[in-house]
Design an enzyme around this catalytic site. Structure first.
Site, short mmCIF file in Angstrom:
data_model
loop_
_atom_site.label_atom_id
_atom_site.label_comp_id
_atom_site.label_asym_id
_atom_site.label_seq_id
_atom_site.Cartn_x
_atom_site.Cartn_y
_atom_site.Cartn_z
CG HIS A 114 36.08 28.76 34.86
ND1 HIS A 114 37.19 27.99 34.67
CD2 HIS A 114 35.09 27.90 35.21
CE1 HIS A 114 36.89 26.72 34.88
NE2 HIS A 114 35.62 26.64 35.21
CG ASP A 191 35.61 31.95 29.40
OD1 ASP A 191 34.89 31.24 28.66
OD2 ASP A 191 35.96 31.60 30.54
CD GLN A 194 28.84 28.37 31.70
OE1 GLN A 194 27.70 28.12 31.31
NE2 GLN A 194 29.61 27.47 32.29
CB CYS A 355 36.31 26.40 38.34
SG CYS A 355 36.31 24.63 38.35
#
Ligand code: C6P
Length: 397
Positions: A114, A191, A194, A355
């Site tokens: 992202h 990250d 999600q 994104c």
């Protein structure tokens, strides 16, 4: 399950909400926690000498311990509250960059990040004179781990990689990614935006040094997120933002900084939203995280099979290990047209580059239509999406 907004009617259709990767809807328990905070508890934390401040502080710090247990961190000192994944990654990139990046150094990111896990590193690299190196991925959306291994040099300082791709749905082998980096003595940021709402996350099992996520993608309010940092490394990072709460002593000559985690929480935090995050964790645990993961996996397989029956269907992201995210195009139709027509039939999806422009460039497409699932998504929702696509497909060719 009690999600009041899911009763909404859209253009005389039942709302079919399939934009959960953008943000999940909120259960009544989370909404009530937020309301009750403002009705009964609102005050600033850590500093007031009064009853409400003490109560709010206790509840806020209680959620920190709850998050610690939720992701199995060793200590609550490793849990920093932020506004969301974006702020969490900016915090690490900025502090790590100032503390550890020098001219000629290298940062490894994956090709499916992202923008929130690309741009903060570009900013940090620009300041230091360092550069980015990118892990490629296959047509199916699987990271090339051999290529990844070959990216390490004596100048590699950190790896930043997503746990689950918001566009392709790929679940990356984060433990392996971390093990490879650690064999070179390089720390890793994951990250988890999600991932946390869809599978059990155990930061000690993964072994990562930083893990970032947003509350609003896991049934909590907007405005709160988490940056987990391994204490040993976190304690070496310079502060990110200056202000109240992050200091020990301030004079005009010199300032000393507070202990972890407060050193990274400058200013008044979003206390009510943090309490809402606690209620969201309670909600997920009541549902059972394994149960949620199993339900969404079953839906993913059902939906993939059903969608492939739609004329002109082109799927993007067909990795063997996927979360409940399906990106697609219908023939050459523009994703925005597909999304707009679906909306008129009550089906909410996201369209565009999500994104992740480098992913779109990789496939040579302007964007995709994306359907993404949550614990309340049903087979009926998938059937409604497929029926709507079958209805609009003839208009698109
Ligand atoms: N993805 C989506 O529709 P924030 O905005 O800070 O809560 O999260 C940023 C972010 C970081 N990493 C990943 C993998 C993400 O998916 C997101 C947010 C949303 O896909 C909004 S663009």
């Amino acid at each position: 399950m009690d999600f009041p907004i899911l009763d909404t009617q859209v253009y005389n259709h039942r709302l079919v909400y399939l934009d959960n990767a953008a943000t999940t809807q909120k259960p009544r328990a989370v909404i009530e926690t937020l309301t009750n905070y403002y009705l009964t508890l609102n005050s600033n934390i850590h500093r007031g000498a009064h009853y409400l401040a003490a109560q709010a502080t206790e509840r806020y710090e209680g959620v920190r311990r709850q998050v610690q247990a939720f992701i199995n961190a060793r200590s609550s000192n490793e849990i920093v509250f932020t506004r969301g994944t974006t702020e969490s990654i900016n915090l690490v990139a900025s502090s790590f960059g100032r503390g550890f990046l020098k001219a000629g150094d290298e940062v490894i990111v994956s090709g499916m990040e992202h923008h929130s896990n690309i741009v903060p590193w570009q900013l940090a690299c620009e300041l230091a004179g360092a550069s980015l190196r990118v892990i490629p991925f296959s047509d199916e959306g699987v990271l090339d781990l051999e290529a990844y291994r070959s990216l390490f040099t004596a100048r590699t300082r950190i790896v930043a990689c997503t746990h689950v791709s918001n566009t392709l749905g790929t679940i990356n082998p984060v433990k392996e990614i971390v093990d490879i980096a650690h064999s070179h003595g390089v720390p890793v940021l994951i990250d988890g935006a999600q991932a946390v709402a869809h599978m059990k996350v155990d930061v000690q099992q993964i072994g990562c040094d930083f893990y970032c996520f947003s509350g609003h993608k896991m049934y909590a309010p907007m405005g709160v997120g988490v940056m987990y940092g391994r204490e040993e490394l976190l304690s070496q990072l310079p502060p990110y933002q200056g202000g109240g709460e992050m200091i020990k002593d301030v004079t005009f000559e010199r300032t000393t900084y507070n202990e972890l985690p407060f050193r990274f929480e400058a200013g008044t935090p979003s206390v009510g939203d943090v309490l809402g995050l606690g209620a969201a964790i309670d909600f997920m645990q009541e549902q059972g995280i394994e149960h949620i993961a199993h339900h969404e996996d079953e839906l993913l397989h059902y939906a993939t099979e059903r969608l492939l029956t739609v004329p002109g269907m082109r799927l993007f992201g067909t990795a063997p290990h996927k979360a409940g995210v399906i990106s697609f195009l219908i023939g050459e139709a523009h994703p925005y047209d597909v999304g707009t027509l679906l909306d008129k039939l009550g089906v909410a999806v996201r369209t565009g580059h999500h994104c992740t422009q480098p992913i779109m460039d990789r496939y040579g497409i302007p964007g995709t239509v994306r359907a993404s699932f949550a614990c309340y998504t049903t087979h009926d929702d998938v059937d409604a999406l497929v029926a709507a696509l079958n209805r609009i497909a003839p208009m698109l060719t």
